[in-house]
Design a protein around this motif. Structure first.
Motif, short mmCIF file in Angstrom:
data_model
loop_
_atom_site.label_atom_id
_atom_site.label_comp_id
_atom_site.label_asym_id
_atom_site.label_seq_id
_atom_site.Cartn_x
_atom_site.Cartn_y
_atom_site.Cartn_z
N GLU A 118 0.82 -1.21 0.00
CA GLU A 118 0.00 0.00 0.00
C GLU A 118 0.85 1.27 0.00
N ASN A 145 -10.08 -1.03 0.47
CA ASN A 145 -9.81 0.40 0.50
C ASN A 145 -10.19 1.03 1.84
N LYS A 146 -10.54 0.22 2.81
CA LYS A 146 -10.93 0.73 4.12
C LYS A 146 -9.67 1.13 4.89
N GLN A 147 -9.56 2.40 5.21
CA GLN A 147 -8.30 2.92 5.76
C GLN A 147 -7.90 2.25 7.07
N GLU A 148 -8.88 1.92 7.89
CA GLU A 148 -8.57 1.26 9.16
C GLU A 148 -7.78 -0.03 8.93
N ILE A 153 -6.16 -0.91 6.10
CA ILE A 153 -4.89 -0.60 5.43
C ILE A 153 -3.84 -0.18 6.46
N ASP A 154 -4.24 0.67 7.40
CA ASP A 154 -3.30 1.12 8.43
C ASP A 154 -2.83 -0.05 9.30
N ARG A 204 -0.27 -1.86 7.27
CA ARG A 204 0.97 -1.11 7.07
C ARG A 204 1.76 -0.91 8.35
#
Length: 474
Positions: free
Chosen positions: A145, A382-385, A387-388, A391
């Motif tokens: 990502e 694509n859900k930021q929670e 992805i974070d 990462r």
């Protein structure tokens, strides 16, 4: 006969009929002989690559080198493991050729798997390499990502969207350290499977870990010629075409205990068939004299993808499917699976953050089969929670759950019933379409309605504690 099967942190005992056939990888049929001089043979292979120039002719002072190595999921941690043996030799040859140490980058090809921790990286690479490169930030996990370190290569001949690690793309020599080990996804790990899954983006992996590829007739039973395998090869070769160079691939054929049987180095397109020929002798085992009605095995809490794989309901069904894919040749159509699992509702949300939401989606909104929830792949990926957490918090990428549901449905496609034995929270198993019973004996009794009163039974102790084989008819 009494047998013990994996169950949570321990074992569960089963009383099975005396005519049950038992197969344990590496024991029932011995593996081929191991390499006797591992370091010497590995060095010889690296110095005499097939189809590509040797390291000394590829790099010089000022050259940038990336060494891509697999994550903790497979390959072993022993001092003579392939990673710990091959990587120091490759580093040594690069330095001899004039490459400066600061221009060597080691990249863990975790793909959509969770990033490996500092301690795990040390256990994979060994103290010496770790201490020489970690503290200068020359050992990293791939981040699918991190768009500052990805390059979009467009589409390959199959239409797969190829997005890869930018540092690998821009390096003067890209080294793939791989393992040729039996894998339900396309026959073998290593080769082009390594780069097409380990250093790419979820959209690239979404070109092959999907129902329309995995539910084809050429996927089950496992083989080296499925559409999935062809897609791996096409993606890897598209990378090479765009990079303007071939990967310098060093693959070891491994045995049941992750030890080297052989090592092949060079152009992946040429060494894949060579490594497969050797690996076939261990992996495709012509053993069975009859086809079986019932397959029996156990599931620990911690295996393969990590802690919680044997309790996370989506991954439980994926593991059942993996055994179907591997052993379909020796199972009757519409067979029965009986598997022990503590099944206690432990998703391990920290490690598998998106899985609970995918499981809950499956329980609602007219989702009758697992592939019905595939349509949410883009949304959750694509859900930021999530992805974070992938990462920065050692969680699996959200798309990983969707690649697993494609596999999980294969068990339903091929079984008349799947029983989970010993579930503490049986509703999670039932929510995946599996039946539940307290004991192996109760499950076998109930299975008479599908398999008859005297079924042919295949028992697979240690099935997830060792590197599996693909059983065949004798």
């Amino acid at each position: 006969m009494k047998l013990s099967f994996e169950y949570g942190q321990g074992l569960m005992e089963a009383n099975l009929p005396d005519n049950t056939d038992v197969f344990i990888p590496g024991e029932t049929v011995p593996d081929p002989a191991l390499l006797q001089n591992i370091e010497e043979e590995t060095r010889k292979s690296i110095l005499n690559p097939i189809g590509v120039p040797p390291i000394a002719e590829q790099v010089k002072k000022g050259s940038k080198v990336t060494i891509i190595f697999p994550d903790r999921v497979k390959g072993g941690f022993q001092e003579t493991s392939h990673r710990k043996t091959s990587i120091p030799i490759i580093i040594e040859e690069c330095l001899k050729a004039g490459v400066e140490k600061k221009d060597i980058k080691l990249i863990c090809s975790n793909g959509l798997h969770r990033k490996n921790t500092k301690e795990e990286i040390k256990s994979i690479l060994g103290e010496k390499v770790f201490n020489e490169f970690w503290w200068s930030n020359q050992i990293v996990n791939h981040d699918s990502e991190d768009w500052d370190n990805l390059v979009d290569l467009g589409r390959d001949d199959y239409g797969s969207h190829v997005i890869m690690n930018k540092e690998v793309f821009e390096s003067d020599m890209a080294v793939l350290i791989g393992h040729t080990l039996g894998n339900p996804y396309g026959g073998y790990s290593g080769g082009y499977k390594h780069c097409s899954t380990g250093i790419t983006h979820w959209k690239c992996i979404g070109a092959h870990h999907v129902p329309h590829v995995m539910h084809r007739d050429d996927f089950t039973p496992v083989n080296n010629h499925s559409l999935m395998r062809k897609k791996f090869d096409a993606i890897g070769q598209h990378m090479e075409k765009c990079m303007g160079k071939k990967f310098f691939t060093c693959d070891a054929v491994l045995d049941t205990y992750q030890r080297q049987i052989a090592v092949f180095t060079g152009y992946a397109k040429e060494i894949q068939p060579l490594s497969w020929e050797v690996a076939d002798k261990r992996t495709y085992v012509p053993w069975a004299e009859k086809k079986y009605d019932v397959m029996v095995f156990g599931m620990p809490q911690f295996f393969h993808y990590g802690n919680g794989m044997g309790t996370n309901p989506i991954l439980m069904l994926q593991a059942v499917s993996a055994n179907i894919i591997r052993h379909k040749r020796v199972m009757k159509d519409n067979c029965v699976v009986i598997c022990s699992s503590i099944c206690n509702g432990y998703f391990h949300d920290e490690e598998f953050p998106a899985y609970r939401e995918v499981y809950d989606l499956f329980q609602s909104d007219y989702h009758n089969t697992l592939p019905d929830v595939e349509k949410y792949g883009d949304y959750l990926s694509n859900k930021q929670e999530y992805i974070d957490k992938y990462r920065f918090n050692y969680g699996y990428h959200p798309y990983h759950a969707f690649s697993m549901i494609s596999c999980g449905h294969i068990a339903e496609m091929n079984c008349s019933a799947i029983y989970i034995v010993g579930a503490q929270e049986p509703g999670y198993a039932r929510g995946m379409g599996m039946k539940t019973r307290a004991t192996f004996e109760e499950a076998l009794k109930d299975a008479e309605k599908y398999a008859g009163k005297n079924p042919d039974i295949l028992a697979l102790p240690k099935t997830f504690k060792t590197a599996a084989v693909h059983l065949m008819m004798k």
